[in-house]
Design an enzyme around this catalytic site. Structure first.
Site, PDB file in Angstrom:
ATOM      1  N   ASP A  37       1.035  -1.160  -0.053  1.00  0.00           N
ATOM      2  CA  ASP A  37       0.120   0.357   0.250  1.00  0.00           C
ATOM      3  C   ASP A  37       0.480   1.031  -0.034  1.00  0.00           C
ATOM      4  OD1 ASP A  37      -2.148   2.196   0.751  1.00  0.00           O
ATOM      5  OD2 ASP A  37      -3.118   0.094   1.098  1.00  0.00           O
ATOM      6  N   TYR A 156     -14.041   7.516 -13.172  1.00  0.00           N
ATOM      7  CA  TYR A 156     -14.103   5.582 -12.630  1.00  0.00           C
ATOM      8  C   TYR A 156     -14.573   4.783 -13.149  1.00  0.00           C
ATOM      9  CZ  TYR A 156     -15.292   2.124  -8.622  1.00  0.00           C
ATOM     10  OH  TYR A 156     -14.344   1.619  -7.055  1.00  0.00           O
TER      11      TYR A 156
HETATM   12  P1  NAP Z   1     -10.010   2.142   0.475  1.00  0.00           P
HETATM   13  O1  NAP Z   1     -10.552   1.902   1.147  1.00  0.00           O
HETATM   14  O2  NAP Z   1     -10.143   3.732  -0.022  1.00  0.00           O
HETATM   15  O3  NAP Z   1      -8.246   1.252  -0.041  1.00  0.00           O
HETATM   16  C1  NAP Z   1      -7.876   1.677  -1.291  1.00  0.00           C
HETATM   17  C2  NAP Z   1      -6.132   1.303  -0.634  1.00  0.00           C
HETATM   18  O4  NAP Z   1      -5.770   1.709  -1.666  1.00  0.00           O
HETATM   19  C3  NAP Z   1      -6.134   2.516   0.260  1.00  0.00           C
HETATM   20  O5  NAP Z   1      -5.464   2.486   1.177  1.00  0.00           O
HETATM   21  C4  NAP Z   1      -5.668   3.480  -0.181  1.00  0.00           C
HETATM   22  O6  NAP Z   1      -4.987   4.576   0.127  1.00  0.00           O
HETATM   23  C5  NAP Z   1      -4.571   3.099  -1.155  1.00  0.00           C
HETATM   24  N1  NAP Z   1      -4.043   3.410  -2.967  1.00  0.00           N
HETATM   25  C6  NAP Z   1      -4.942   3.886  -2.736  1.00  0.00           C
HETATM   26  N2  NAP Z   1      -3.684   4.467  -3.982  1.00  0.00           N
HETATM   27  C7  NAP Z   1      -2.936   3.743  -4.421  1.00  0.00           C
HETATM   28  C8  NAP Z   1      -1.281   3.359  -5.017  1.00  0.00           C
HETATM   29  N3  NAP Z   1      -1.260   4.885  -6.290  1.00  0.00           N
HETATM   30  N4  NAP Z   1      -0.846   3.127  -4.864  1.00  0.00           N
HETATM   31  C9  NAP Z   1      -0.918   1.959  -3.898  1.00  0.00           C
HETATM   32  N5  NAP Z   1      -2.683   1.676  -3.226  1.00  0.00           N
HETATM   33  C10 NAP Z   1      -2.726   2.884  -2.972  1.00  0.00           C
HETATM   34  O7  NAP Z   1     -10.697   1.483  -1.015  1.00  0.00           O
HETATM   35  P2  NAP Z   1     -12.167   0.791  -1.207  1.00  0.00           P
HETATM   36  O8  NAP Z   1     -13.171   0.543  -1.116  1.00  0.00           O
HETATM   37  O9  NAP Z   1     -11.692  -0.994  -0.289  1.00  0.00           O
HETATM   38  O10 NAP Z   1     -11.214  -0.160  -2.828  1.00  0.00           O
HETATM   39  C11 NAP Z   1     -11.170  -1.055  -2.985  1.00  0.00           C
HETATM   40  C12 NAP Z   1     -10.997  -1.887  -4.146  1.00  0.00           C
HETATM   41  O11 NAP Z   1     -11.799  -1.840  -4.698  1.00  0.00           O
HETATM   42  C13 NAP Z   1     -10.750  -0.259  -5.278  1.00  0.00           C
HETATM   43  O12 NAP Z   1      -9.935  -0.767  -6.723  1.00  0.00           O
HETATM   44  C14 NAP Z   1     -12.397   0.360  -5.802  1.00  0.00           C
HETATM   45  O13 NAP Z   1     -12.207   0.780  -6.682  1.00  0.00           O
HETATM   46  C15 NAP Z   1     -12.929  -1.145  -5.227  1.00  0.00           C
HETATM   47  N6  NAP Z   1     -14.222  -1.001  -5.024  1.00  0.00           N
HETATM   48  C16 NAP Z   1     -15.184  -0.252  -4.553  1.00  0.00           C
HETATM   49  C17 NAP Z   1     -16.308  -0.283  -3.887  1.00  0.00           C
HETATM   50  C18 NAP Z   1     -16.864   0.538  -2.836  1.00  0.00           C
HETATM   51  O14 NAP Z   1     -18.283   0.147  -2.294  1.00  0.00           O
HETATM   52  N7  NAP Z   1     -16.053   0.038  -1.511  1.00  0.00           N
HETATM   53  C19 NAP Z   1     -17.156  -1.404  -4.834  1.00  0.00           C
HETATM   54  C20 NAP Z   1     -16.731  -1.431  -5.956  1.00  0.00           C
HETATM   55  C21 NAP Z   1     -15.626  -2.005  -6.493  1.00  0.00           C
HETATM   56  P3  NAP Z   1      -5.404   5.963  -0.025  1.00  0.00           P
HETATM   57  O15 NAP Z   1      -6.338   6.209   0.875  1.00  0.00           O
HETATM   58  O16 NAP Z   1      -4.114   7.206   0.706  1.00  0.00           O
HETATM   59  O17 NAP Z   1      -6.043   6.915  -1.796  1.00  0.00           O
END
Ligand code: NAP
Length: 256
Positions: A37, A156
């Site tokens: 991360d 997105y």
């Molecule tokens: P999250 O809570 O924001 O966690 C994502 C993690 O990735 C965070 O620790 C973030 O750090 C890190 N990150 C951001 N940019 C990065 C980079 N350049 N290199 C490495 N790590 C990086 O997101 P999440 O909701 O768990 O989502 C995880 C995945 O599922 C994503 O691909 C998202 O698009 C997908 N998804 C999520 C949902 C939802 O409803 N949550 C729905 C559909 C798909 P920072 O906090 O510093 O950015």
């Protein structure tokens, strides 16, 4: 308990949300976990949590937008654990939420760098290890937003559509190498990403949650483990005949 025994898995963006839940379940199911991360404190804390409860995990700082860093970290993980069996392309950002004609080039490029180019770099640098071992499972985190429109967040949507098709094409390219590639399509899951989104919404956090919950026929937003169990399945031998497929876990959102 042993669904992923003897497997080595890399999770990008593993410190929070869906990535964090995936790391915990991977360890619970017997995998050795490479947590990566940009959030070093949270990543290191997660690794301590896993190791103190009997799992095996190590943390590496990895910004998926930097190809040289991806190559270097993957090589270190391979040297440390001897192989790379599973790659979860989870790191992602939600980006600008405004109509297409208001999105700037900078906003577009920033999101694509993480959500699309990051998946490309990580896949590119995991494949040689998987080809050499003649086995592997790559899981791209797409979204319901990679399947249907929602009249918001244009970059997105584009990024999640892209990683869906990258999974299908890579599934065909590497099937003969026994490398499976699939995409996962979560509905709204309560993670820091969605919580921040909710806090910024005009409706306020509580009403946003209510409004979003109502869009899912099951009547609520999902939890990170709802997705992480799907990722465990795709990583495991239980899914040995599954490649190029889309695992939708969305409380019925896209069934309507
Ligand atoms: P999250 O809570 O924001 O966690 C994502 C993690 O990735 C965070 O620790 C973030 O750090 C890190 N990150 C951001 N940019 C990065 C980079 N350049 N290199 C490495 N790590 C990086 O997101 P999440 O909701 O768990 O989502 C995880 C995945 O599922 C994503 O691909 C998202 O698009 C997908 N998804 C999520 C949902 C939802 O409803 N949550 C729905 C559909 C798909 P920072 O906090 O510093 O950015």
């Amino acid at each position: 308990m042993d669904r992923l025994k003897n497997l080595v898995g890399i999770v990008t963006g593993g410190a929070l949300g869906i990535g964090r839940a995936t790391c915990l379940l991977f360890a619970h199911e017997g995998a050795v976990v490479a947590v990566t991360d940009v959030l070093d404190t949270e990543g290191a804390q997660l690794v301590r949590e896993i190791n103190s409860s009997g799992g095996v995990a190590e943390y590496w700082h990895l910004d998926v937008t930097r190809e040289a860093e991806v190559q270097d970290v993957f090589s270190k993980i391979r040297n440390r654990f001897g192989k790379i069996d599973v790659l979860v392309n989870n790191a992602g950002i939600s980006g600008a939420n405004k109509p297409t004609h208001e999105v700037t080039e900078q906003e577009w490029d920033k999101l694509m760098a993480v959500n699309v180019k990051g998946v490309f770099f990580c896949t590119k640098h995991a494949i040689p290890y998987m080809k050499a071992a003649h086995r592997g499972s790559i899981i791209n985190l797409s979204s319901i937003y990679g399947l249907v429109g929602a009249a918001d967040a244009p970059p997105y949507h584009a990024s999640k559509g892209a990683v869906r098709l990258m999974a299908k094409n890579d599934a065909l390219l590497y099937a003969a190498d026994n490398i499976r590639v699939n995409s996962v399509h979560p509905g709204f899951i309560w993670t820091p990403m969605v919580e921040n989104f909710a806090k910024q919404s005009a409706a306020g956090e509580k009403d946003f949650r209510k409004m979003i919950s109502a869009k899912h026929p099951l009547g609520h937003i999902g939890e990170p483990n709802d997705i992480a169990w799907g990722i465990v399945y795709l990583a495991s031998e239980e899914a040995k005949f599954v490649t190029g497929s889309e695992l939708i876990i969305d409380g019925g959102y896209t069934a309507q």
